[in-house]
Design a protein around this motif. Sequence first.
Motif, PDB file in Angstrom:
ATOM      1  N   MET A 284      57.490  66.369  33.693  1.00 56.54           N
ATOM      2  CA  MET A 284      57.661  66.933  35.030  1.00 56.54           C
ATOM      3  C   MET A 284      58.386  68.275  34.941  1.00 56.54           C
ATOM      4  SD  MET A 284      58.255  63.689  37.503  1.00 56.54           S
ATOM      5  CE  MET A 284      58.999  62.565  36.320  1.00 56.54           C
ATOM      6  N   ASP A 285      57.882  69.111  34.030  1.00 49.04           N
ATOM      7  CA  ASP A 285      58.479  70.406  33.742  1.00 49.04           C
ATOM      8  C   ASP A 285      57.651  71.515  34.383  1.00 49.04           C
ATOM      9  OD1 ASP A 285      59.652  72.676  32.738  1.00 49.04           O
ATOM     10  OD2 ASP A 285      59.565  72.035  30.631  1.00 49.04           O
ATOM     11  N   ALA A 286      58.041  71.904  35.567  1.00 50.10           N
ATOM     12  CA  ALA A 286      57.316  72.953  36.295  1.00 50.10           C
ATOM     13  C   ALA A 286      57.329  74.267  35.529  1.00 50.10           C
ATOM     14  CB  ALA A 286      57.930  73.135  37.678  1.00 50.10           C
ATOM     15  N   ASP A 287      58.384  74.520  34.756  1.00 43.38           N
ATOM     16  CA  ASP A 287      58.474  75.771  34.015  1.00 43.38           C
ATOM     17  C   ASP A 287      57.478  75.840  32.863  1.00 43.38           C
ATOM     18  OD1 ASP A 287      60.513  76.688  35.682  1.00 43.38           O
ATOM     19  OD2 ASP A 287      62.049  75.719  34.456  1.00 43.38           O
ATOM     20  N   ALA A 288      56.947  74.694  32.424  1.00 39.11           N
ATOM     21  CA  ALA A 288      55.987  74.664  31.316  1.00 39.11           C
ATOM     22  C   ALA A 288      54.550  74.889  31.788  1.00 39.11           C
ATOM     23  CB  ALA A 288      56.097  73.339  30.571  1.00 39.11           C
TER      24      ALA A 288
ATOM     25  N   LEU B 207      55.437  69.369  41.210  1.00 38.85           N
ATOM     26  CA  LEU B 207      56.155  68.792  40.068  1.00 38.85           C
ATOM     27  C   LEU B 207      57.657  68.716  40.333  1.00 38.85           C
ATOM     28  CD1 LEU B 207      54.233  70.498  37.163  1.00 38.85           C
ATOM     29  CD2 LEU B 207      54.366  68.039  37.584  1.00 38.85           C
ATOM     30  N   ARG B 208      58.205  69.757  40.932  1.00 39.37           N
ATOM     31  CA  ARG B 208      59.647  69.742  41.246  1.00 39.37           C
ATOM     32  C   ARG B 208      59.965  68.642  42.260  1.00 39.37           C
ATOM     33  NH1 ARG B 208      58.703  75.693  41.195  1.00 39.37           N
ATOM     34  NH2 ARG B 208      59.513  76.388  39.180  1.00 39.37           N
ATOM     35  N   PHE B 209      59.097  68.475  43.248  1.00 40.75           N
ATOM     36  CA  PHE B 209      59.287  67.422  44.254  1.00 40.75           C
ATOM     37  C   PHE B 209      59.221  66.040  43.597  1.00 40.75           C
ATOM     38  CE2 PHE B 209      57.385  64.322  47.153  1.00 40.75           C
ATOM     39  CZ  PHE B 209      58.346  64.306  48.162  1.00 40.75           C
ATOM     40  N   ILE B 210      58.202  65.813  42.770  1.00 42.41           N
ATOM     41  CA  ILE B 210      58.047  64.511  42.108  1.00 42.41           C
ATOM     42  C   ILE B 210      59.244  64.223  41.212  1.00 42.41           C
ATOM     43  CG2 ILE B 210      56.683  63.216  40.407  1.00 42.41           C
ATOM     44  CD1 ILE B 210      54.206  64.699  41.552  1.00 42.41           C
ATOM     45  N   LYS B 211      59.694  65.217  40.465  1.00 40.70           N
ATOM     46  CA  LYS B 211      60.841  65.011  39.566  1.00 40.70           C
ATOM     47  C   LYS B 211      62.082  64.617  40.358  1.00 40.70           C
ATOM     48  CE  LYS B 211      63.174  67.022  35.639  1.00 40.70           C
ATOM     49  NZ  LYS B 211      63.155  68.107  34.654  1.00 40.70           N
ATOM     50  N   LYS B 212      62.236  65.218  41.532  1.00 39.23           N
ATOM     51  CA  LYS B 212      63.393  64.902  42.381  1.00 39.23           C
ATOM     52  C   LYS B 212      63.272  63.510  43.007  1.00 39.23           C
ATOM     53  CE  LYS B 212      65.758  66.412  46.519  1.00 39.23           C
ATOM     54  NZ  LYS B 212      65.576  67.074  47.784  1.00 39.23           N
ATOM     55  N   GLU B 213      62.089  63.191  43.533  1.00 47.44           N
ATOM     56  CA  GLU B 213      61.886  61.939  44.269  1.00 47.44           C
ATOM     57  C   GLU B 213      61.645  60.725  43.362  1.00 47.44           C
ATOM     58  OE1 GLU B 213      62.113  61.578  47.682  1.00 47.44           O
ATOM     59  OE2 GLU B 213      62.844  63.647  47.598  1.00 47.44           O
ATOM     60  N   THR B 214      60.925  60.900  42.283  1.00 47.98           N
ATOM     61  CA  THR B 214      60.571  59.779  41.394  1.00 47.98           C
ATOM     62  C   THR B 214      60.698  60.216  39.930  1.00 47.98           C
ATOM     63  OG1 THR B 214      58.221  60.316  41.504  1.00 47.98           O
ATOM     64  CG2 THR B 214      59.035  58.676  43.076  1.00 47.98           C
ATOM     65  N   PRO B 215      61.928  60.403  39.456  1.00 51.41           N
ATOM     66  CA  PRO B 215      62.122  60.931  38.101  1.00 51.41           C
ATOM     67  C   PRO B 215      61.617  60.007  36.987  1.00 51.41           C
ATOM     68  CG  PRO B 215      64.205  60.218  39.043  1.00 51.41           C
ATOM     69  CD  PRO B 215      63.184  60.145  40.133  1.00 51.41           C
TER      70      PRO B 215
ATOM     71  N   GLU C 122      51.592  77.965  41.711  1.00 50.73           N
ATOM     72  CA  GLU C 122      52.866  77.776  42.428  1.00 50.73           C
ATOM     73  C   GLU C 122      52.901  76.463  43.217  1.00 50.73           C
ATOM     74  OE1 GLU C 122      55.638  79.341  41.738  1.00 50.73           O
ATOM     75  OE2 GLU C 122      54.447  80.529  40.322  1.00 50.73           O
ATOM     76  N   PRO C 123      51.844  76.086  43.962  1.00 55.20           N
ATOM     77  CA  PRO C 123      51.868  74.779  44.630  1.00 55.20           C
ATOM     78  C   PRO C 123      51.984  73.615  43.635  1.00 55.20           C
ATOM     79  CG  PRO C 123      50.215  76.161  45.641  1.00 55.20           C
ATOM     80  CD  PRO C 123      50.673  76.880  44.395  1.00 55.20           C
TER      81      PRO C 123
END
Length: 132
Positions: free
Chosen positions: A28-32, A59-67, A53-54
């Motif tokens: 879940m690495d948006a930067d990659a 990915l940032r949302f998923i990482k926050k909500e369901t890591p 970008e979307p």
Amino acid sequence: MSTDAHTPEEKANLRLVLDMFDQVLNAMDADAVDRFIAPDYIQHNQSVGPGVEPLKDLLRFIKKETPQAVHDVKRSFVDGDHVIVHYHVRRWPDDLGWAVVDIFRIENGLIAEHWDVLQNLPESSPNPNSPF
């Protein structure tokens, strides 16, 4: 004589997509994202906007909500510039999740286009066969 039917390009395309699963989706690495996906990426998933970008925002949302979410690849196929991946998505450890098939088109060493279909997994089924 090699019995491997895949061309070097097909092998590279498959490796690109499987590495993207490991380094982007499961991490879940948006930067990659930019290492794997073209800037003018064409998105056919009706829940995500076009471009990278979307996808990064998702990915940032998923990482926050369901890591603890995982994308467990069950099988993959390659045919020229297309890679197909069949996998099990679980948002948390006890989640039944979804059966998903992604289709990626590769261009110039990056994922240029994406389609997907997904199915919620039921608690019971009249069919004794696994979706995987």
